[in-house]
Design a protein around this motif. Structure first.
Motif, PDB file in Angstrom:
ATOM      1  N   GLY A  44       1.660  41.677  96.074  1.00 39.08           N
ATOM      2  CA  GLY A  44       2.498  42.829  95.759  1.00 39.08           C
ATOM      3  C   GLY A  44       3.726  42.455  94.953  1.00 39.08           C
ATOM      4  N   THR A  45       4.254  41.248  95.209  1.00 35.30           N
ATOM      5  CA  THR A  45       5.462  40.781  94.521  1.00 35.30           C
ATOM      6  C   THR A  45       5.294  39.312  94.190  1.00 35.30           C
ATOM      7  N   SER A  46       5.645  38.960  92.957  1.00 40.89           N
ATOM      8  CA  SER A  46       5.630  37.561  92.523  1.00 40.89           C
ATOM      9  C   SER A  46       7.066  37.093  92.325  1.00 40.89           C
ATOM     10  N   LEU A  47       7.377  35.948  92.885  1.00 43.24           N
ATOM     11  CA  LEU A  47       8.691  35.328  92.742  1.00 43.24           C
ATOM     12  C   LEU A  47       8.554  34.179  91.751  1.00 43.24           C
ATOM     13  N   TYR A  48       9.402  34.172  90.732  1.00 43.89           N
ATOM     14  CA  TYR A  48       9.321  33.164  89.675  1.00 43.89           C
ATOM     15  C   TYR A  48      10.666  32.504  89.429  1.00 43.89           C
ATOM     16  N   GLY A  49      10.602  31.239  89.063  1.00 45.76           N
ATOM     17  CA  GLY A  49      11.739  30.607  88.422  1.00 45.76           C
ATOM     18  C   GLY A  49      11.739  31.037  86.959  1.00 45.76           C
ATOM     19  N   ARG A  50      12.826  30.781  86.255  1.00 42.93           N
ATOM     20  CA  ARG A  50      12.952  31.235  84.877  1.00 42.93           C
ATOM     21  C   ARG A  50      11.845  30.718  83.973  1.00 42.93           C
ATOM     22  N   ARG A  51      11.566  29.428  84.029  1.00 40.21           N
ATOM     23  CA  ARG A  51      10.554  28.861  83.115  1.00 40.21           C
ATOM     24  C   ARG A  51       9.167  29.422  83.378  1.00 40.21           C
ATOM     25  N   MET A  52       8.802  29.581  84.643  1.00 39.08           N
ATOM     26  CA  MET A  52       7.482  30.143  84.945  1.00 39.08           C
ATOM     27  C   MET A  52       7.418  31.602  84.491  1.00 39.08           C
ATOM     28  N   TYR A  53       8.491  32.342  84.696  1.00 42.04           N
ATOM     29  CA  TYR A  53       8.529  33.725  84.219  1.00 42.04           C
ATOM     30  C   TYR A  53       8.354  33.766  82.700  1.00 42.04           C
ATOM     31  N   GLU A  54       9.048  32.900  81.993  1.00 42.10           N
ATOM     32  CA  GLU A  54       8.931  32.886  80.537  1.00 42.10           C
ATOM     33  C   GLU A  54       7.519  32.535  80.092  1.00 42.10           C
ATOM     34  N   THR A  55       6.824  31.723  80.856  1.00 40.92           N
ATOM     35  CA  THR A  55       5.426  31.401  80.558  1.00 40.92           C
ATOM     36  C   THR A  55       4.527  32.605  80.846  1.00 40.92           C
ATOM     37  N   MET A  56       4.774  33.274  81.947  1.00 38.29           N
ATOM     38  CA  MET A  56       3.892  34.353  82.403  1.00 38.29           C
ATOM     39  C   MET A  56       4.108  35.681  81.673  1.00 38.29           C
ATOM     40  N   ARG A  57       5.258  35.889  81.085  1.00 37.18           N
ATOM     41  CA  ARG A  57       5.532  37.202  80.487  1.00 37.18           C
ATOM     42  C   ARG A  57       4.644  37.538  79.296  1.00 37.18           C
ATOM     43  N   VAL A  58       3.882  36.575  78.802  1.00 38.22           N
ATOM     44  CA  VAL A  58       2.916  36.857  77.738  1.00 38.22           C
ATOM     45  C   VAL A  58       1.911  37.925  78.177  1.00 38.22           C
ATOM     46  N   TRP A  59       1.700  38.053  79.489  1.00 40.91           N
ATOM     47  CA  TRP A  59       0.740  39.024  80.012  1.00 40.91           C
ATOM     48  C   TRP A  59       1.201  40.467  79.819  1.00 40.91           C
ATOM     49  N   GLU A  60       2.450  40.660  79.478  1.00 37.66           N
ATOM     50  CA  GLU A  60       2.982  42.000  79.222  1.00 37.66           C
ATOM     51  C   GLU A  60       2.562  42.516  77.837  1.00 37.66           C
ATOM     52  N   LEU A  61       2.204  41.593  76.946  1.00 44.36           N
ATOM     53  CA  LEU A  61       1.899  41.944  75.560  1.00 44.36           C
ATOM     54  C   LEU A  61       0.413  42.208  75.365  1.00 44.36           C
ATOM     55  N   ASP A  62       0.100  43.188  74.540  1.00 42.01           N
ATOM     56  CA  ASP A  62      -1.293  43.534  74.276  1.00 42.01           C
ATOM     57  C   ASP A  62      -1.854  42.898  73.010  1.00 42.01           C
ATOM     58  N   ASP A  63      -0.994  42.525  72.063  1.00 42.10           N
ATOM     59  CA  ASP A  63      -1.470  42.137  70.737  1.00 42.10           C
ATOM     60  C   ASP A  63      -2.458  40.973  70.746  1.00 42.10           C
ATOM     61  N   TRP A  64      -2.345  40.053  71.626  1.00 42.08           N
ATOM     62  CA  TRP A  64      -3.237  38.891  71.655  1.00 42.08           C
ATOM     63  C   TRP A  64      -4.475  39.102  72.527  1.00 42.08           C
ATOM     64  N   LEU A  65      -4.510  40.168  73.312  1.00 41.11           N
ATOM     65  CA  LEU A  65      -5.585  40.359  74.285  1.00 41.11           C
ATOM     66  C   LEU A  65      -6.868  40.960  73.721  1.00 41.11           C
ATOM     67  N   ALA A  66      -6.804  41.598  72.575  1.00 39.23           N
ATOM     68  CA  ALA A  66      -7.952  42.354  72.045  1.00 39.23           C
ATOM     69  C   ALA A  66      -9.230  41.532  71.955  1.00 39.23           C
ATOM     70  N   ASP A  67      -9.122  40.281  71.553  1.00 36.96           N
ATOM     71  CA  ASP A  67     -10.312  39.453  71.369  1.00 36.96           C
ATOM     72  C   ASP A  67     -10.613  38.555  72.569  1.00 36.96           C
ATOM     73  N   GLU A  68      -9.883  38.735  73.647  1.00 41.48           N
ATOM     74  CA  GLU A  68     -10.078  37.904  74.838  1.00 41.48           C
ATOM     75  C   GLU A  68     -11.200  38.480  75.705  1.00 41.48           C
ATOM     76  N   PRO A  69     -11.815  37.629  76.535  1.00 40.20           N
ATOM     77  CA  PRO A  69     -12.856  38.118  77.454  1.00 40.20           C
ATOM     78  C   PRO A  69     -12.294  39.156  78.426  1.00 40.20           C
ATOM     79  N   ALA A  70     -13.175  39.973  78.963  1.00 36.89           N
ATOM     80  CA  ALA A  70     -12.772  41.044  79.886  1.00 36.89           C
ATOM     81  C   ALA A  70     -11.985  40.503  81.075  1.00 36.89           C
TER      82      ALA A  70
END
Length: 187
Positions: A44-70
């Motif tokens: 329900g909730t993920s706790l992150y340090g700054r660097r891990m958050y900066e790594t994970m925030r790519v999941w918020e973006l759609d532009d790179w996901l179009a050609d990725e597997p389901a």
């Protein structure tokens, strides 16, 4: 009450990232990605340090996901639907939805968050996870051991914090990754 779960891909020699800060060696195949999707659905909730958050925030973006597997696109939705807390004294603002910044790690606030949560919580990032381990907050470890040694880098588990662990689940994936799930007995 939610459990706090430390979940990570780690090298066989015990590192989250190599000496150069790279995680490239831990990129999951589709089978492992599907495992992570199932695991993250219960968070329900993920706790992150700054660097891990900066790594994970790519999941918020759609532009790179179009050609990725389901399975990869599915993870993006799971990640977006999870509340996120970032512990950072230097991050000015967050760039993802359902995310807030806490300027310092407060063990009592995390205890209250666990007590109030209907779902499990995860913690990601070696530094912030080490704090949670030191304060006896981590209930379980979900580790995916990647069949690689990196020779050094950021340790996955905190140094100087003895842990008494009980194996409660394990699995071998076709690509050689091994999943182990441990209960932390000495919280």
């Amino acid at each position: 009450m939610g459990r706090l779960i430390y979940a990570a891909n780690i090298s066989l020699d015990g590192f989250l990232e190599d000496a150069a800060g790279s995680l490239d060696w831990s990129v999951p195949d589709e089978e492992v990605h599907a495992f992570w999707n199932e695991h993250e659905r219960g968070i329900g909730t993920s706790l992150y340090g700054r660097r891990m958050y900066e790594t994970m925030r790519v999941w918020e973006l759609d532009d790179w996901l179009a050609d990725e597997p389901a399975v990869v696109r599915e993870y993006a939705g799971i990640w977006r639907d999870t509340d996120k807390v970032v512990y950072s004294s230097s991050l000015g603002e967050v760039s993802t939805a359902r995310t807030r910044i806490e300027r310092q790690f407060d063990p009592e606030a995390v205890r209250r968050l666990k007590e109030a949560s209907r779902a499990d919580l995860s913690i990601g990032g070696a530094t912030i996870a080490a704090e949670a381990f030191r304060h006896g907050l981590v209930d379980e470890c979900v580790l995916l051991l990647c069949p690689v040694t990196v020779g050094g880098g950021k340790p996955a588990l905190p140094r100087g914090v003895p842990l008494d662990l009980e194996l409660i689940d394990h699995r071998r994936f076709d690509n050689g990754v091994v999943f182990v799930r441990y209960a932390v007995r000495n919280r």
